[in-house]
Structure formats: C-alpha cells, structure tokens
Scaffold this active site. Structure first.
Site, PDB file in Angstrom:
ATOM      1  N   CYS A   1      28.478  70.091  -2.279  1.00 28.65           N
ATOM      2  CA  CYS A   1      27.480  69.849  -1.325  1.00 28.65           C
ATOM      3  C   CYS A   1      26.489  70.962  -1.262  1.00 28.65           C
ATOM      4  O   CYS A   1      26.948  72.065  -1.456  1.00 28.65           O
ATOM      5  CB  CYS A   1      27.851  69.710   0.060  1.00 28.65           C
ATOM      6  SG  CYS A   1      29.057  68.436   0.523  1.00 28.65           S
TER       7      CYS A   1
ATOM      8  N   ARG B   1      24.518  71.392  -8.743  1.00 29.59           N
ATOM      9  CA  ARG B   1      25.789  71.523  -8.143  1.00 29.59           C
ATOM     10  C   ARG B   1      26.715  70.348  -8.118  1.00 29.59           C
ATOM     11  O   ARG B   1      27.858  70.384  -8.005  1.00 29.59           O
ATOM     12  CB  ARG B   1      25.434  72.020  -6.526  1.00 29.59           C
ATOM     13  CG  ARG B   1      24.803  73.506  -6.509  1.00 29.59           C
ATOM     14  CD  ARG B   1      24.404  73.535  -5.147  1.00 29.59           C
ATOM     15  NE  ARG B   1      25.746  73.784  -3.854  1.00 29.59           N
ATOM     16  CZ  ARG B   1      26.284  75.082  -3.897  1.00 29.59           C
ATOM     17  NH1 ARG B   1      25.913  76.270  -4.365  1.00 29.59           N
ATOM     18  NH2 ARG B   1      27.297  75.000  -3.060  1.00 29.59           N
TER      19      ARG B   1
ATOM     20  N   TRP C   1      28.638  65.706  -2.020  1.00 28.55           N
ATOM     21  CA  TRP C   1      29.687  65.726  -2.986  1.00 28.55           C
ATOM     22  C   TRP C   1      30.662  65.308  -2.359  1.00 28.55           C
ATOM     23  O   TRP C   1      31.503  65.834  -1.574  1.00 28.55           O
ATOM     24  CB  TRP C   1      29.913  66.917  -3.792  1.00 28.55           C
ATOM     25  CG  TRP C   1      30.755  66.673  -5.267  1.00 28.55           C
ATOM     26  CD1 TRP C   1      30.472  66.418  -6.368  1.00 28.55           C
ATOM     27  CD2 TRP C   1      32.297  66.866  -5.215  1.00 28.55           C
ATOM     28  NE1 TRP C   1      31.473  66.379  -7.139  1.00 28.55           N
ATOM     29  CE2 TRP C   1      32.593  66.759  -6.341  1.00 28.55           C
ATOM     30  CE3 TRP C   1      33.095  67.462  -4.081  1.00 28.55           C
ATOM     31  CZ2 TRP C   1      33.868  66.737  -6.772  1.00 28.55           C
ATOM     32  CZ3 TRP C   1      34.563  67.390  -4.456  1.00 28.55           C
ATOM     33  CH2 TRP C   1      34.986  67.089  -5.820  1.00 28.55           C
TER      34      TRP C   1
ATOM     35  N   ASN D   1      28.704  71.816   4.347  1.00 26.72           N
ATOM     36  CA  ASN D   1      29.316  71.978   3.113  1.00 26.72           C
ATOM     37  C   ASN D   1      30.705  72.546   3.359  1.00 26.72           C
ATOM     38  O   ASN D   1      30.874  73.400   3.854  1.00 26.72           O
ATOM     39  CB  ASN D   1      28.598  72.957   2.146  1.00 26.72           C
ATOM     40  CG  ASN D   1      29.404  73.202   1.046  1.00 26.72           C
ATOM     41  OD1 ASN D   1      30.301  72.585   0.583  1.00 26.72           O
ATOM     42  ND2 ASN D   1      28.934  74.397   0.133  1.00 26.72           N
ATOM     43  N   GLY D   2      31.885  71.832   2.779  1.00 22.01           N
ATOM     44  CA  GLY D   2      33.348  72.475   3.238  1.00 22.01           C
ATOM     45  C   GLY D   2      33.954  71.289   3.619  1.00 22.01           C
ATOM     46  O   GLY D   2      33.730  70.076   3.380  1.00 22.01           O
TER      47      GLY D   2
ATOM     48  N   GLU E   1      39.389  75.702 -23.487  1.00 22.65           N
ATOM     49  CA  GLU E   1      38.066  75.684 -23.167  1.00 22.65           C
ATOM     50  C   GLU E   1      37.268  74.674 -24.067  1.00 22.65           C
ATOM     51  O   GLU E   1      36.313  73.938 -23.553  1.00 22.65           O
ATOM     52  CB  GLU E   1      37.467  77.090 -23.267  1.00 22.65           C
ATOM     53  CG  GLU E   1      35.970  77.203 -22.972  1.00 22.65           C
ATOM     54  CD  GLU E   1      35.450  76.950 -21.665  1.00 22.65           C
ATOM     55  OE1 GLU E   1      36.345  76.427 -20.810  1.00 22.65           O
ATOM     56  OE2 GLU E   1      34.411  76.766 -21.300  1.00 22.65           O
TER      57      GLU E   1
ATOM     58  N   LYS F   1      35.377  71.768 -22.556  1.00 20.97           N
ATOM     59  CA  LYS F   1      33.716  71.551 -22.427  1.00 20.97           C
ATOM     60  C   LYS F   1      33.359  70.129 -23.235  1.00 20.97           C
ATOM     61  O   LYS F   1      32.528  69.564 -22.647  1.00 20.97           O
ATOM     62  CB  LYS F   1      33.286  72.428 -23.899  1.00 20.97           C
ATOM     63  CG  LYS F   1      32.256  73.393 -23.609  1.00 20.97           C
ATOM     64  CD  LYS F   1      31.814  74.265 -22.525  1.00 20.97           C
ATOM     65  CE  LYS F   1      32.252  73.862 -21.098  1.00 20.97           C
ATOM     66  NZ  LYS F   1      32.451  74.925 -20.202  1.00 20.97           N
TER      67      LYS F   1
ATOM     68  N   GLU G   1      34.441  67.335 -20.196  1.00 24.29           N
ATOM     69  CA  GLU G   1      33.535  67.163 -18.999  1.00 24.29           C
ATOM     70  C   GLU G   1      32.073  66.935 -19.365  1.00 24.29           C
ATOM     71  O   GLU G   1      31.474  66.190 -18.505  1.00 24.29           O
ATOM     72  CB  GLU G   1      33.731  68.639 -18.263  1.00 24.29           C
ATOM     73  CG  GLU G   1      32.839  69.755 -19.119  1.00 24.29           C
ATOM     74  CD  GLU G   1      32.658  70.918 -18.415  1.00 24.29           C
ATOM     75  OE1 GLU G   1      32.827  71.021 -17.042  1.00 24.29           O
ATOM     76  OE2 GLU G   1      32.760  72.162 -18.852  1.00 24.29           O
TER      77      GLU G   1
ATOM     78  N   HIS H   1      56.192  67.975 -30.719  1.00 27.77           N
ATOM     79  CA  HIS H   1      56.951  67.699 -29.634  1.00 27.77           C
ATOM     80  C   HIS H   1      56.731  66.524 -28.667  1.00 27.77           C
ATOM     81  O   HIS H   1      57.330  66.395 -27.570  1.00 27.77           O
ATOM     82  CB  HIS H   1      57.584  69.016 -28.608  1.00 27.77           C
ATOM     83  CG  HIS H   1      58.176  69.993 -29.852  1.00 27.77           C
ATOM     84  ND1 HIS H   1      59.536  70.017 -30.129  1.00 27.77           N
ATOM     85  CD2 HIS H   1      57.549  71.028 -30.188  1.00 27.77           C
ATOM     86  CE1 HIS H   1      59.542  71.134 -30.869  1.00 27.77           C
ATOM     87  NE2 HIS H   1      58.498  71.721 -31.149  1.00 27.77           N
TER      88      HIS H   1
ATOM     89  N   LYS I   1      29.049  72.163  -9.795  1.00 28.68           N
ATOM     90  CA  LYS I   1      28.941  73.334 -10.354  1.00 28.68           C
ATOM     91  C   LYS I   1      29.685  74.319  -9.419  1.00 28.68           C
ATOM     92  O   LYS I   1      30.295  75.167 -10.050  1.00 28.68           O
ATOM     93  CB  LYS I   1      27.480  74.063 -10.257  1.00 28.68           C
ATOM     94  CG  LYS I   1      27.452  75.535 -10.714  1.00 28.68           C
ATOM     95  CD  LYS I   1      27.517  75.342 -12.458  1.00 28.68           C
ATOM     96  CE  LYS I   1      27.512  76.644 -13.064  1.00 28.68           C
ATOM     97  NZ  LYS I   1      27.942  76.743 -14.261  1.00 28.68           N
TER      98      LYS I   1
END
Ligand code: AGP
Length: 610
Positions: free
Chosen positions: A2, A27, A76, A102-103, A483, A487, A490, A506, A605
C-alpha cells in the site's frame, strides 16, 4: 505494498494526490482512492484497478474542485479481495473520520467485535476499516486525543493518514512499523510512503519515528511522541536528480536500472576506498576490536536481498574462515536463532522497510548480536535501528524487480568482507589490495557486458514461449541461480527453479523433457568439470542448454546449445558480472511476452506486511 499520500495547502489537492499516487504505482497495488475535505464534508472516490480508473471516476463524478486538503491510497490487498468497497480511504459511518492505512491491524477482529457491541457496523472485509471506526469511537472533539487513544488499542503495523471533517485544515499522520515520510513545502505540507511521490513538490523531508503522530496544516507540522511530548526531527534534503526517478527515454525502469549498474556500483564503492586502498566504512560503534572478536555471521533478508546473502555466505566463509549462514528474515525471527554478542548479523534491504527484515533485526538486537545493515534508502527504519549502516548509493530503484540494488548490495558486502579479512588477518595485505582493485574494475566489466545485448536478445527470442526453465549451478553459481531464476519468474511469469547442479538428479530431473530450457551457470572454475557432467545429464534427456561461461572457457561451449560469455575477471568480480546477462535475459523474455515489467502482477516493491 500500500502507498499513502496526503496534501494540505492552497493548491487543488485532487490532481496533486492523483499524480503522487502515480509515483507510488511502482510499489504494487490493485486499487486506489482519495478522500478530500470539501464544503460538503469528506468526499471519497475509490475503485478497484489502476490510477487511470480512479482518474476517470473522479472526472466523471466530481464537482469537488477547489478542495485543498486530502489523502490518497494505493491498496495491495491483504484482508479482503481487491474491490471498490475494500479500497481505501475508509470513511467512518458517521462521516467524521477518513483513514488510509498501510500495514496490518492484527487485532482487528477483536476490535471489530468490541465496536459492534457499541453499535458500529462494518461494510468491508478489511482490517483497516476498524481504524476509522475506532478513531470515531474515541473522538469527542479533540482529534489528537482520539488518535492517541485509538493507537493504544491497535496491534500490528500501521502508517496512517487521517482526516477529520470537523478539522478541515489538517491531516493527522501516525506510524508504527510501516514507513511514512513528511514533506515540508512553502505554505503546504505532505505525507507519503516514499520520496518519489512528493519529490516534484519538495526535497525537504523527514521520516516520522516509531509510534509518532504528526499534525499537518498548510503552515506547520507538529510531531508528538507516544506520550504527547513534542519531537523535533532534523530535516533531510533529498538531492536526487528528479530525472533519477523518471524513465529517461528507456521503455521501462527495469532496463534503465540495469544500465545504471556500473555507475551505481562505482558510487557505492568509491567513497569507501581510499587512494592507498585502505577501506573506510565510517563505522562509529563497531570497532576493529569488535570485528576481530566476531565468531560467526548471519545474513538475514528477503527475496533478492536474501540471494545477496547466499552469494556473500560463500565469499565471507571462504575469506574469513568463520561459520556464515544466510537466513530468510521471515524464518529467522521465529527459529529461536542462536546469536549472541559474538555474532555479527548483517541485514540486507533495498527499501530498509521490509517488515520481516526489520523484525529480524530487532530479534538479533534483542539477543545481543552486533548488527550492520546494508540499505539503499536513507534514514529508513532498518538503517535507523541497526548499529551500523552501510548505504548502497544506487539511487531510487523504481522497478519492482531489483537489479541495481542487488548488485550494489553484493559489491558492498564483499568490500565489507575484505575489510574484515584485513582486520582479522585472514588475507595478506597484498591479497586484500588485489581483490579491492578487482572490485574497482567491476563497473568497467559490467559496461562491457552491456555494450552488446544482442546475443541475449536473440536467445530470449528463441525461448520466450517456454513453460519451464531450470537454472543450475554450483557454489557461487548456485547462489546466483537463485536470483536469476527469481528475476525470470517474477517479471515473465514463466515457471522457473534454481537447483544446485548436483541435486537435480535427486528428483527434479524427472521434469526434464525434450526442449526444456536449462540455464547452466558455469563460471565457478573449481567445479567446472562437474558442471559439464551435469549439462550432459540434462542434455541426454532432451534439455536445451544455455551455458553462462568464462571468456577463456573452451570446453563448455562444446556441450551446450547456446553460450553467454562473461569477460575475464577476478573471482570476486564474477558474481557481479554474471548476474547482468541473466537480468537482461529475464527482461527481454518479459518484454517479448508483453508483460507489465515494472509492476508485475501481485508484487509490491516494498513488502511492509509479514
Ligand atoms: C526482487 O526483485 C524483489 N523485488 C524482492 O524479492 C525484494 O528483493 C525483497 O522483497 C526484499 O526487499 P528489500 O530489499 O526492500 O528488503
């Protein structure tokens, strides 16, 4: 996550708030809204969807021109699906109090029940609606007293922007564990979740402290602590070039930020390396003696920042001969971690506000550990609360998928490792100097890689329709694979996984079939032959192999379908160079698929909830 904005001044608030919300789009969000104080009282416009949808609704509905005080929000979703009704701002049923949040309010069910017993009703599935009703319940004419009283009953994390219809000239802001900045203008003042939202209007900002409350009018900002005492914050002047937060001719922030890496790494390293190659980290609390006494290191972070930790684990363990562990921040906090005053906990975070990481830092401190954070955002919560902070000077990173923050974090943690190795006598002075020199050459190496992106574009054009990609590597290359895989998935939504190359057989090798793309990272020289065997294993089962290899490697090209070469460099520079073509690969695949690269679906973000 948010985003919050707020404006109080003499200008038209609506346009200013909508523009500021656009600057927070990076964000991640799924709905948006604004509340304005107009002659008729508080007026709300909100909708599921993009800011463009909100603009349309506002233009169609409004005769709210001339309002000069308001708050805005990008949501969000956590509690309740993205929908018009669940969007913020929330207006109390009395229409006296509007709130953006926000939270997460962890005790919202309990509070809701309590308020229902007093005749309050709720119309959303959100945890946030309880805040506007609770403040309304606590209100008897004094807004500050009402907010303070309500705050004492809230559990969880919150940054709040609050309007009272009885006080049409002011905004109240409050925060705990979620970021909120105050921007100071001439005859106008602002609140925002992040600097880019208000950079166009003011460069004078400060961060609201934990559990502090601010009362903003056009002329002044008054900050109070939890006990009602006045608090004075030094004002930071943000000297970012405004263009730094714009695309500057690039189609996406992500590609702009990939290309900014050489400069970002230079800016991060240069101020800390003196001409004689001594290192100055500017530490004030952690002395050389303290660093000599460290017996183990834990690196804790989330997502890509955690991946920096996994690469650094290999580097630090090898060079310091200490036990080093990389731990996900969301796990660290709850695993009863074994840390004490002889443990150094390194916290890595671009935003400096990731809640799990912030809580991991607090857990480490509570257990007596020494703490150093690696953070990009000045004076953020993690920077403020850790014993020492090392800033990455990467500039604002807007794309949700991190690139330049990742590489500057990695370069900085390596420099820190060399500093420790020198102090502790693990490496000879000659060795430390040669590794520092190699680090200084990284920006040139990255520039060289960025000069020719055509081969990466070509390989991306062959595979952008694929369903699954497997990344394999050993040691440092495995850490980098994590990473590279993140990338790709996402931003392109292609399923991808990273495996330690020896582990694939395995179980997961059963997924390899004709045409499956396997990206083999083969830069870690000591285990190259083993990697070649692993490539053969997957090729024999029909995989197409893209190998990322050192320039001088003459073997691997003969067993792979495609190769990307990394310019010759010292081992310390390898991870910093190797990640670049893999960032580009993810970017070009996502671009060919037409994905919303800078704002991938469902992502935020800065993740300010647990
Ligand atoms: C990766 O591209 C991500 N955006 C994400 O994994 C990110 O690294 C993570 O959320 C941690 O964020 P931070 O660095 O701001 O703490």
């Amino acid at each position: 996550m948010c985003g919050i904005v707020g404006y109080v001044g003499t200008r038209e608030a609506s346009e200013l708030l909508l523009e500021a919300l656009e600057k927070l789009e990076y964000r991640g969000y799924d709905s948006a809204g604004i509340a304005l104080i107009c002659d008729a009282g508080i007026v709300i416009h909100k909708t599921r969807g993009r800011i463009a949808d909100l603009r349309r609704i506002f233009d169609e509905a409004t005769d709210d021109d001339g309002c000069t005080v308001g708050i805005g929000h990008t949501r969000w979703a956590t509690h309740g699906e993205p929908s018009d009704v669940n969007s913020h701002p929330h207006l109390s049923k009395s229409k006296r109090v509007a709130v953006v949040h926000n939270g997460i309010i962890e005790n919202y069910i309990e509070l809701r029940r309590h308020l229902e017993q007093h005749g309050y009703t709720f119309s959303t599935e959100t945890d946030s609606e309880v805040v506007s009703e609770l403040i309304d319940y606590c209100y008897s004419g004094d807004p500050v007293a009402a907010v303070r009283k309500a705050e004492q009953q809230l559990k969880g994390s919150y940054a709040l922007g609050i309007l009272f219809s009885d006080f049409p000239d002011q905004i109240i802001a409050l925060r705990k564990d979620s970021p909120l900045i105050i921007g100071l203008g001439e005859g106008e003042n602002f609140i925002a979740s992040d600097i880019p939202a208000i950079l166009k209007h003011t460069r004078n900002v400060f961060r609201l402290g934990e559990r502090e409350l601010a009362v903003l009018t056009a002329q002044r900002v008054r900050v109070l602590d939890i006990f009602g005492n006045r608090v004075d914050h030094p004002v930071d002047h943000i000297d970012w070039d405004a263009a730094a937060a714009e695309k500057g001719g690039y189609p996406h922030f992500m590609i702009k930020e990939i290309f900014e890496q050489p400069e970002a790494i230079r800016k991060t390293l240069a101020p800390r390396i003196r001409e004689d190659l001594s290192i100055d980290l500017g530490f004030k609390r952690l002395t050389d003696e303290d660093l000599k006494g460290i017996e183990s290191i834990k690196i804790t972070a989330c997502g890509s920042a955690y991946h920096v930790g996994v690469v650094a684990k290999h580097f630090l363990q090898k060079n310091l001969r200490l036990p080093v562990e990389a731990v996900l921040a969301s796990e660290f906090r709850y695993e009863d971690p074994i840390v004490d005053e002889k443990t150094l906990v390194i916290i890595v975070s671009q935003s400096g506000e990731t809640l799990d990481t912030l809580y991991a830092l607090r857990e480490a401190k509570a257990r007596g550990a020494r703490t150093v954070s690696i953070v990009n955002v000045l004076a953020s919560s993690i920077a403020n609360e850790s014993e020492e902070v090392l800033y990455t000077w990467a500039g604002p990173e807007i794309a949700v998928a991190t690139t330049k923050a990742y590489s500057t974090q990695l370069a900085l943690i390596q420099l820190f490792g060399l500093h420790m190795a020198r102090i502790r006598g693990n490496l000879s002075e000659e060795e430390v100097k040669s590794q520092i020199t190699a680090l200084q050459k990284v920006p040139e190496g990255v520039e060289k890689l960025l000069e020719d992106v055509k081969s990466v574009q070509y390989i991306a054009s062959l595979y952008f329709n694929c369903q699954d990609v497997f990344f394999i590597g050993r040691n440092m290359d495995y850490a980098l694979s994590l990473e590279a895989s993140l990338k790709l998935k996402e931003i392109s939504y292609i399923h991808s996984e990273a495996y330690a190359a020896g582990e694939l057989k395995h179980g997961t090798i059963s997924l390899i079939e004709d045409g499956t793309l396997v990206i083999a990272l083969c830069t870690y020289r000591p285990l190259l032959e083993k990697m070649i065997s692993n490539i053969k294993e997957v090729s024999a089962r029909g995989a197409k192999v893209l190998a990322v290899i050192n320039e001088s490697d003459v073997q691997t090209g003969t067993v792979a379908d495609h190769i990307i070469r990394i310019p010759e460099c010292a081992d310390i520079a390898l991870p910093l160079l190797t990640i670049v073509p893999l960032q580009l690969f993810a970017y070009y695949i996502a671009s060919l698929k037409g994905c919303d690269i800078d704002k991938p679906r469902n992502l935020a973000k800065s993740v300010t909830v647990e």
